[in-house]
Design an enzyme around this catalytic site. Structure first.
Site, mmCIF file in Angstrom:
data_model
loop_
_atom_site.group_PDB
_atom_site.id
_atom_site.type_symbol
_atom_site.label_atom_id
_atom_site.label_comp_id
_atom_site.label_asym_id
_atom_site.label_seq_id
_atom_site.Cartn_x
_atom_site.Cartn_y
_atom_site.Cartn_z
ATOM 1 N N CYS A 142 29.612 48.647 17.586
ATOM 2 C CA CYS A 142 29.727 48.377 16.153
ATOM 3 C C CYS A 142 29.737 49.672 15.324
ATOM 4 O O CYS A 142 30.643 50.471 15.467
ATOM 5 C CB CYS A 142 28.638 47.414 15.710
ATOM 6 S SG CYS A 142 29.053 46.588 14.133
ATOM 7 N N HIS A 235 29.349 42.467 18.835
ATOM 8 C CA HIS A 235 27.963 42.531 19.324
ATOM 9 C C HIS A 235 27.765 41.528 20.459
ATOM 10 O O HIS A 235 27.061 40.525 20.320
ATOM 11 C CB HIS A 235 26.985 42.210 18.192
ATOM 12 C CG HIS A 235 26.749 43.327 17.237
ATOM 13 N ND1 HIS A 235 25.952 44.407 17.537
ATOM 14 C CD2 HIS A 235 27.215 43.544 15.986
ATOM 15 C CE1 HIS A 235 25.923 45.245 16.510
ATOM 16 N NE2 HIS A 235 26.682 44.751 15.556
ATOM 17 N N GLU A 237 25.949 41.816 22.854
ATOM 18 C CA GLU A 237 24.547 41.828 23.301
ATOM 19 C C GLU A 237 23.655 40.885 22.508
ATOM 20 O O GLU A 237 22.500 40.638 22.896
ATOM 21 C CB GLU A 237 23.990 43.258 23.195
ATOM 22 C CG GLU A 237 23.587 43.715 21.806
ATOM 23 C CD GLU A 237 24.732 44.159 20.919
ATOM 24 O OE1 GLU A 237 24.474 44.614 19.782
ATOM 25 O OE2 GLU A 237 25.906 44.062 21.358
#
Length: 304
Positions: A142, A235, A237
């Site tokens: 990001c 993202h 994760e």
């Protein structure tokens, strides 16, 4: 996978609850192999949550990994105890003479600021430059990806009309690229950002290739031509409730924020979000570790 982390790290207990194989120092030493050394530069204010998310993804591999957590000294973390930072994080001066198989740089909530106005920008530039000779492969996330693209290639970020916020459908633009191996024809990735990198700007950089894209969210993954550096605008994760926490935080602040796209069932924020991106996240990080770190990095890091 046997991921070697400090047993006192909060992530250790959480990952053990999830039946993730975390390894003690004593057990790691008894294995006659060289673990991959991965450096995580954590720029997120939610340090512990981000640590756990990334370590969870790195655990989905049979490769033994040794983790170092890195912080910037020119910015003091405010949302986690200084005791935590002192125990588990190192500063650049601590590791500048070391070499690593891989590095992950997280996002940071500073998108609306010019890069040069960020208090740790000069320090971050120093780390980016150091990584050229001391890290084999890097994975930027990001804002970390935007910052690295700006430093290495001069690519600008552009303010979006409104926050790119939700879970978006993506397609691979290079199905033969090893980072894309094992992904479905369409796959989902969360995004949470106020800025973007434009596709036409990347097209002018011969060293860069966009390897996945979303018609709604734009660029997802960029690779350099040597496949040593990867830049993710999303993202993968994130946990199930990460976007929800961000949404309710902004609502409580009275901000004009839309419900995250394609996240809450029926766009009803009282309902539990469905996870649509976990498999994608595991594939991408496993592919990075396998094809671009484990199989390519030299056994003797001093020859990097």
């Amino acid at each position: 996978m046997p991921i070697k982390i400090d047993g006192r790290l909060p992530a250790h207990k959480q990952l053990e609850k999830e039946n993730v194989f975390v390894m003690t120092e004593e057990r790691a030493i008894s294995q006659d192999i060289r673990p991959l050394r991965i450096l995580i530069l954590n720029l997120m204010p939610t340090k512990i949550e981000t640590e756990t998310q990334i370590l969870r993804l790195l655990s989905n591999s049979p490769i033994q990994i040794e983790i170092e957590l890195l912080q910037t000294v020119t910015h003091k973390a405010k949302n986690v105890s200084q005791e935590h930072m002192f125990k588990f994080y190192k500063c650049f001066d601590d590791i500048k003479d070391e070499r690593f198989d891989g590095m992950i740089v997280t996002g940071a909530p500073v998108e609306n600021m010019d890069y040069e106005d960020i208090d740790y920008w000069n320090e971050l530039c120093g780390i980016f430059e150091w990584s050229k000779t001391n890290v084999y492969s890097s994975f930027y996330i990001c804002w970390g990806a935007q910052a690295a693209l700006y430093y290495h290639y001069g690519l600008k970020k552009y303010l979006l009309p409104k926050k790119m916020f939700g879970v978006f459908e993506h397609r691979s633009l290079d199905v033969l690229h090893p980072l894309m191996r094992g992904l479905d024809d369409t796959f989902y990735v969360p995004h949470s950002r106020h800025t973007e990198i434009k596709r036409e700007d990347v097209a002018h950089i011969k060293d860069l290739q966009i390897i996945s894209y979303s018609s709604e969210a734009g660029i997802h993954l960029i690779s350099d031509m040597e496949c040593r550096n990867f830049y993710s605008m999303g993202h993968s994760e994130y946990d199930r409730d990460t976007l929800a926490k961000e949404y309710f935080r902004d609502v409580d602040k009275g901000l004009n924020i839309d419900v995250p796209v394609n996240y809450f069932p029926d766009d009803d924020s009282t309902k539990m979000p469905m996870v649509k991106w976990r498999g994608t996240a595991n594939v991408i990080f496993s592919n990075w570790l396998n094809y671009f770190v484990y199989q390519r990095t030299p056994y003797d890091l001093s020859t990097l």
